[in-house]
Scaffold this motif. Structure first.
Motif, PDB file in Angstrom:
ATOM      1  N   THR A  31      13.962  -1.115  14.708  1.00  0.00           N
ATOM      2  CA  THR A  31      14.367  -1.397  13.331  1.00  0.00           C
ATOM      3  C   THR A  31      14.364  -2.898  13.130  1.00  0.00           C
ATOM      4  N   GLU A  32      13.553  -3.363  12.178  1.00  0.00           N
ATOM      5  CA  GLU A  32      13.371  -4.791  11.967  1.00  0.00           C
ATOM      6  C   GLU A  32      13.800  -5.186  10.559  1.00  0.00           C
ATOM      7  N   HIS A  33      14.330  -6.396  10.435  1.00  0.00           N
ATOM      8  CA  HIS A  33      14.709  -6.970   9.149  1.00  0.00           C
ATOM      9  C   HIS A  33      13.774  -8.138   8.851  1.00  0.00           C
ATOM     10  N   PRO A  34      12.930  -8.027   7.847  1.00  0.00           N
ATOM     11  CA  PRO A  34      12.001  -9.128   7.545  1.00  0.00           C
ATOM     12  C   PRO A  34      12.780 -10.391   7.173  1.00  0.00           C
ATOM     13  N   VAL A  35      12.380 -11.511   7.756  1.00  0.00           N
ATOM     14  CA  VAL A  35      13.062 -12.779   7.478  1.00  0.00           C
ATOM     15  C   VAL A  35      12.082 -13.869   7.076  1.00  0.00           C
ATOM     16  N   HIS A  36      10.772 -13.539   6.983  1.00  0.00           N
ATOM     17  CA  HIS A  36       9.766 -14.556   6.680  1.00  0.00           C
ATOM     18  C   HIS A  36       8.867 -14.105   5.535  1.00  0.00           C
ATOM     19  N   GLU A  84      12.125  -5.177  -3.768  1.00  0.00           N
ATOM     20  CA  GLU A  84      13.426  -4.733  -3.264  1.00  0.00           C
ATOM     21  C   GLU A  84      13.276  -3.984  -1.948  1.00  0.00           C
ATOM     22  N   HIS A  85      12.226  -3.159  -1.847  1.00  0.00           N
ATOM     23  CA  HIS A  85      12.003  -2.412  -0.607  1.00  0.00           C
ATOM     24  C   HIS A  85      11.714  -3.357   0.560  1.00  0.00           C
ATOM     25  N   ALA A  86      11.002  -4.453   0.284  1.00  0.00           N
ATOM     26  CA  ALA A  86      10.611  -5.366   1.354  1.00  0.00           C
ATOM     27  C   ALA A  86      11.801  -6.085   1.967  1.00  0.00           C
ATOM     28  N   LYS A  87      12.897  -6.208   1.202  1.00  0.00           N
ATOM     29  CA  LYS A  87      14.071  -6.915   1.704  1.00  0.00           C
ATOM     30  C   LYS A  87      14.933  -6.031   2.602  1.00  0.00           C
ATOM     31  N   GLN A  88      14.658  -4.731   2.618  1.00  0.00           N
ATOM     32  CA  GLN A  88      15.459  -3.823   3.412  1.00  0.00           C
ATOM     33  C   GLN A  88      14.892  -3.679   4.825  1.00  0.00           C
ATOM     34  N   ALA A  89      15.729  -3.120   5.711  1.00  0.00           N
ATOM     35  CA  ALA A  89      15.290  -2.884   7.085  1.00  0.00           C
ATOM     36  C   ALA A  89      14.192  -1.825   7.108  1.00  0.00           C
ATOM     37  N   HIS A  90      13.229  -2.025   8.003  1.00  0.00           N
ATOM     38  CA  HIS A  90      12.129  -1.089   8.157  1.00  0.00           C
ATOM     39  C   HIS A  90      12.060  -0.630   9.615  1.00  0.00           C
ATOM     40  N   HIS A  91      11.549   0.582   9.764  1.00  0.00           N
ATOM     41  CA  HIS A  91      11.354   1.129  11.106  1.00  0.00           C
ATOM     42  C   HIS A  91       9.909   0.883  11.514  1.00  0.00           C
ATOM     43  N   LEU A  92       9.747   0.251  12.659  1.00  0.00           N
ATOM     44  CA  LEU A  92       8.411   0.010  13.193  1.00  0.00           C
ATOM     45  C   LEU A  92       8.186   0.924  14.386  1.00  0.00           C
ATOM     46  N   ILE A  93       7.022   1.560  14.422  1.00  0.00           N
ATOM     47  CA  ILE A  93       6.682   2.444  15.530  1.00  0.00           C
ATOM     48  C   ILE A  93       5.381   1.960  16.158  1.00  0.00           C
ATOM     49  N   GLY A  94       5.398   1.831  17.481  1.00  0.00           N
ATOM     50  CA  GLY A  94       4.262   1.274  18.189  1.00  0.00           C
ATOM     51  C   GLY A  94       3.084   2.201  18.287  1.00  0.00           C
ATOM     52  N   THR A  95       1.891   1.641  18.147  1.00  0.00           N
ATOM     53  CA  THR A  95       0.649   2.395  18.361  1.00  0.00           C
ATOM     54  C   THR A  95      -0.082   1.913  19.611  1.00  0.00           C
ATOM     55  N   GLY A  96       0.346   0.769  20.184  1.00  0.00           N
ATOM     56  CA  GLY A  96      -0.185   0.312  21.462  1.00  0.00           C
ATOM     57  C   GLY A  96      -1.648  -0.037  21.470  1.00  0.00           C
ATOM     58  N   ASP A  97      -2.129  -0.764  20.479  1.00  0.00           N
ATOM     59  CA  ASP A  97      -3.539  -1.143  20.412  1.00  0.00           C
ATOM     60  C   ASP A  97      -3.625  -2.668  20.558  1.00  0.00           C
ATOM     61  N   PHE A  98      -3.932  -3.149  21.767  1.00  0.00           N
ATOM     62  CA  PHE A  98      -3.917  -4.589  22.028  1.00  0.00           C
ATOM     63  C   PHE A  98      -4.986  -5.331  21.233  1.00  0.00           C
ATOM     64  N   SER A 114       0.807  -1.225   0.000  1.00  0.00           N
ATOM     65  CA  SER A 114       0.000   0.000   0.000  1.00  0.00           C
ATOM     66  C   SER A 114       0.837   1.270   0.000  1.00  0.00           C
ATOM     67  N   ARG A 115       2.147   1.159  -0.061  1.00  0.00           N
ATOM     68  CA  ARG A 115       2.994   2.332   0.046  1.00  0.00           C
ATOM     69  C   ARG A 115       2.994   3.130  -1.245  1.00  0.00           C
ATOM     70  N   THR A 116       3.353   4.426  -1.125  1.00  0.00           N
ATOM     71  CA  THR A 116       3.558   5.297  -2.286  1.00  0.00           C
ATOM     72  C   THR A 116       5.043   5.538  -2.448  1.00  0.00           C
ATOM     73  N   ASP A 117       5.432   6.018  -3.566  1.00  0.00           N
ATOM     74  CA  ASP A 117       6.859   6.201  -3.856  1.00  0.00           C
ATOM     75  C   ASP A 117       7.524   7.162  -2.893  1.00  0.00           C
ATOM     76  N   ASN A 118       6.781   8.131  -2.365  1.00  0.00           N
ATOM     77  CA  ASN A 118       7.381   9.154  -1.507  1.00  0.00           C
ATOM     78  C   ASN A 118       7.324   8.804  -0.019  1.00  0.00           C
ATOM     79  N   SER A 119       6.679   7.692   0.341  1.00  0.00           N
ATOM     80  CA  SER A 119       6.522   7.356   1.762  1.00  0.00           C
ATOM     81  C   SER A 119       7.800   6.794   2.342  1.00  0.00           C
ATOM     82  N   ASP A 120       7.999   7.026   3.622  1.00  0.00           N
ATOM     83  CA  ASP A 120       9.172   6.521   4.322  1.00  0.00           C
ATOM     84  C   ASP A 120       8.963   5.054   4.697  1.00  0.00           C
ATOM     85  N   ASP A 121      10.096   4.371   5.036  1.00  0.00           N
ATOM     86  CA  ASP A 121      10.028   2.960   5.458  1.00  0.00           C
ATOM     87  C   ASP A 121       9.679   2.875   6.934  1.00  0.00           C
TER      88      ASP A 121
END
Length: 750
Positions: free
Chosen positions: A280-285, A291-305, A259-266
């Motif tokens: 910072t997470e590295h997808p392994v599964h 190509e973007h999916a193989k790179q490290a991404h920054h995950l930020i918590g929203t805290g919604d159980f 769902s990302r756009t070309d200008n959106s951050d990882d």
């Protein structure tokens, strides 16, 4: 310091067992002990006859019974030669606390788990071989010999996840009196680690018809009575908390990339992290292709159980094909679970995630659990870090997390103990959601309270609704770490099984107690197979050289294992075939041993002479040593063959002549040029002839064979007895045979 062995009543009649749990992060040696089952029954009497042997910590004070080293044993895959230094402190600890006089009868087990299962067969073989060699060389503990399980048999090997589950099930029911309680209702067992999760339980009688997937667990009580339970066990690889988190990150990155756009951050929003926690997470599964999916991404918590529960539930793969209904997660068949009867105990991550952060270990209440998880996830990560620092400071100062005021009362308590570290707090929100999903969506455990009434429900109402649904006051699920100061561990279950093996059976015909996977009638077709890396390595080498019809996939079994048993059969045939006549003769001698006295009497009555052991001498007897030497002469080269001939002393035995009541000796000289009878024609006696007109018994004219040509000649003599007073009572006469009409005749002078 070794325990005292003199005058110590605790050590009297005590047996020991050692288990090394070789896990993925470290190896822990644990020493257990129990009283000799016979002595325990004698001392305690009928009161303990219907209980299992009492397995305790292996030290009298309950201290120093375990010791751990890091890292995991699987980390030595590239340098197995370094295992000696790694294993030495574990063995030294066991040697120190087990009395030296008991080492030879104390079994030691090193059982490897998840970390070793992930290695290749070749790496597994090298580690197990080095480990086996180390314990055999440096200890006197009881270790099996080489078998199909490995170089040290069942003592040093890799166990399956199902075996972990079975041993854990035994441990739980042993500590919770599931085997000996009044209703004899066993508990189900749930275990979750970082890589996998297991379930083991005994289906109710109405659902035990599917015996092809159930395993017989047999134990023996102190009185000799055997108890038997049919247990289902299975494991889900990749369903432990750590690997589930890795799969979750891969799924979240895939959704973001779609769902990302070309200008959106990882930067990926993650409801399973506390609010504003950045990782910072590295997808392994999940096989990312972009190509973007193989790179490290920054995950930020929203805290919604609640959202975390919904997103992570898809990882259960409940929609997978189910070839054998009913199924739970990932299309794995599991018999029907009646939660009105079956009650479960959860250990490991079930306990850690409930107790260490939320303080909710013990009886499980989904209402309180969900409320605590929602509050934790919605908190700002910065406030969580500050509280953790304050808690650690209190524990460092007070030792137990409690701060006392001037009057001795507790004025402050650290919220989290020293075992709660930052990585645990980072993953707590996801782990709490994953555990709840596995329990309710995966296994199907009822929530008891409908969603929507959670915020206002009181504890009493929980009990009322539980009773109305037929669940009773006994909790459907509870997380436990220890019972009576003994940790619930699969290692304890293994030792309970070993102690049970020592109890004498009520009847000699009763089968011995064995490990559950060794008690399966049709092992080849059973879905659970033991790990045999040695045969896997051989199979890997053989498979490329075999046609597809001889591969495991076509045969349904390991061709290397089949060749192993075929080789054993061939070698045994080579050894036993040359000895078949001697074995048959030995069996016949054993059978006829009962009638030995009658046989000897018959020989005397017929006038036969007895050899030194009381058996009648004849030309068809052969001794076992002689047969063995003949066999050696066949299989050994000429230079190593044992000599089969013995030189006969250069003297002629006396000729006994009888005249009246006088016995006199005479010497006879062989006639020059007389033919020499071959050694094979000599049977230990000499030809005797008697003249009807003479009272003299003399030797035949046939001379003695040349010295050195007699094979197994024995010039022993025996006595014959006259039946009338007019004859000589006892005369030493060499054995003589007169061949007349193919019959042996002995002529007596009347």
């Amino acid at each position: 310091m070794p325990p005292p062995t003199v005058g110590n009543t605790w050590l009297a009649g005590r047996h020991f067992g050692i288990v090394i749990d070789a896990g993925s992060s470290g190896s822990r040696v644990q020493i257990y002990s129990w009283k000799n089952p016979i002595a325990a029954l004698h001392d305690e009497g009928e009161r303990v006859a219907h209980t299992l042997p009492k397995v305790e910590k292996g030290t009298q004070d309950g201290e120093n019974w375990s010791y751990k080293v890091e890292p995991g044993i699987s980390s030595f895959a590239d340098h197995p030669g370094d295992l000696t230094a790694y294993l030495r402190p574990l063995l030294a600890h066991a040697i120190e606390y087990v009395p030296p006089s008991l080492h030879k009868e104390t079994p030691i087990f090193l059982l490897a788990t998840a970390g070793m299962r992930l290695l290749s067969s070749g790496e597994q073989v090298e580690i197990l071989k080095e480990t086996c060699d180390f314990f055999v060389r440096h200890s006197d503990f009881k270790i099996d010999g080489t078998s199909a399980a490995g170089p040290c048999g069942n003592n040093i090997r890799i166990i399956t996840g199902e075996e972990e589950g079975l041993f854990g099930w035994i441990a739980v029911n042993y500590l919770m009196d599931g085997f000996t309680g009044s209703d004899r209702t066993t508990y189900g067992f749930l275990d979750m680690g970082g890589a996998s999760t297991q379930i083991a339980f005994e289906p109710d009688k109405a659902h035990q018809e599917d015996s092809s997937t159930l395993i017989d667990v047999r134990l023996r009580l102190l009185g000799g009575e055997e108890i038997q339970h049919k247990v289902f066990v299975t494991t889900w690889l990749g369903y432990g908390t750590n690997q589930a988190r890795e799969r979750y990150v891969g799924m979240a990155v895939n959704e973001f990339e779609a769902s990302r756009t070309d200008n959106s951050d990882d930067v990926v929003s993650d409801p399973c992290l506390p609010k504003n926690l950045e990782l910072t997470e590295h997808p392994v599964h999940l096989g990312q292709t972009a190509e973007h999916a193989k790179q490290a991404h920054h995950l930020i918590g929203t805290g919604d159980f609640e959202q975390c529960m919904n997103k992570s539930s898809t990882l259960l793969n409940k929609n997978a094909p189910c070839p054998d209904t009913p199924c739970l997660m990932n299309g794995v068949h599991v018999p029907h679970i009646d939660f009105s009867v079956s009650h479960f105990i959860g250990v490991s991550e079930y306990w850690f995630s409930s107790e260490h952060v939320f303080g909710l270990g013990g009886a499980y209440d989904f209402v309180q659990y969900e409320r605590a998880a929602s509050n934790f996830c919605s908190r700002e990560w910065e406030s969580i870090v500050l509280e953790h620092e304050a808690s650690m400071k209190i524990h460092r100062n007070a030792g137990d997390g409690e701060v006392e005021g001037k009057d001795g009362q507790i004025v402050e308590v650290g919220k989290w103990g020293p075992e709660v570290e930052i990585p645990r707090l980072q993953m707590q929100c996801f782990k709490a959601a994953w555990i709840a999903n596995v329990l309710h969506e995966g296994i199907g455990m009822p929530r008891i309270i409908d969603s929507g009434g959670n915020a206002t429900t009181e504890g009493e109402r929980v009990v009322e609704q539980a009773e109305s649904k037929g669940l009773g006051k006994k909790p459907t699920f509870q997380s436990i770490d220890t019972v009576d100061d003994i940790a619930i561990s699969w290692t304890l279950g293994k030792m309970v099984l070993e102690a049970s093996k020592e109890v004498p059976p009520l009847k000699a015909s009763d089968k011995p107690i064995v490990d559950p996977l060794d008690d399966i009638p049709d092992k080849e077709n059973f879905p659970i197979q033991p790990i045999r890396p040695f045969f896997d390595v051989l199979e890997d080498k053989l498979t490329p050289h075999l046609p597809p019809s001889l591969h495991r996939t076509s045969l349904g079994f390991n061709p290397a294992l089949f060749l192993f048993y075929l080789s054993v059969f061939f070698i045994m045939s080579l050894v036993l075939c040359p000895l078949r006549r001697q074995l048959r003769a030995a069996c016949l001698r054993t059978i006829r041993g009962v009638a030995k006295r009658d046989t000897d009497s018959y020989a005397l009555e017929e006038g036969q002479f007895l050899n030194g052991n009381g058996s009648a001498m004849n030309g068809n007897t052969s001794s076992a040593p002689s047969a063995f030497r003949k066999w050696l002469r066949r299989v050994l080269p000429p230079s190593l063959r044992p000599s089969s001939r013995r030189l006969v002393r250069n003297h002629r035995p006396p000729v006994l002549s009888i005249s009246g009541n006088t016995v006199r000796d005479s010497q006879t000289t062989p006639t020059k040029g007389s033919p020499v009878r071959p050694a094979a024609d000599w049977t230990g006696g000499m030809v005797t002839s008697m003249s009807s007109s003479s009272s003299i018994i003399s030797r035949s004219s046939s001379p003695l064979p040349s010295p050195g040509l007699v094979d197994e000649f024995n010039a022993s003599s025996s006595f014959t007895r006259s039946r009338t007073p007019s004859q000589i009572n006892s005369t030493m006469v060499p054995r003589s045979i007169s061949r007349v009409g193919s019959l042996h005749e002995l002529h007596h002078e009347e």
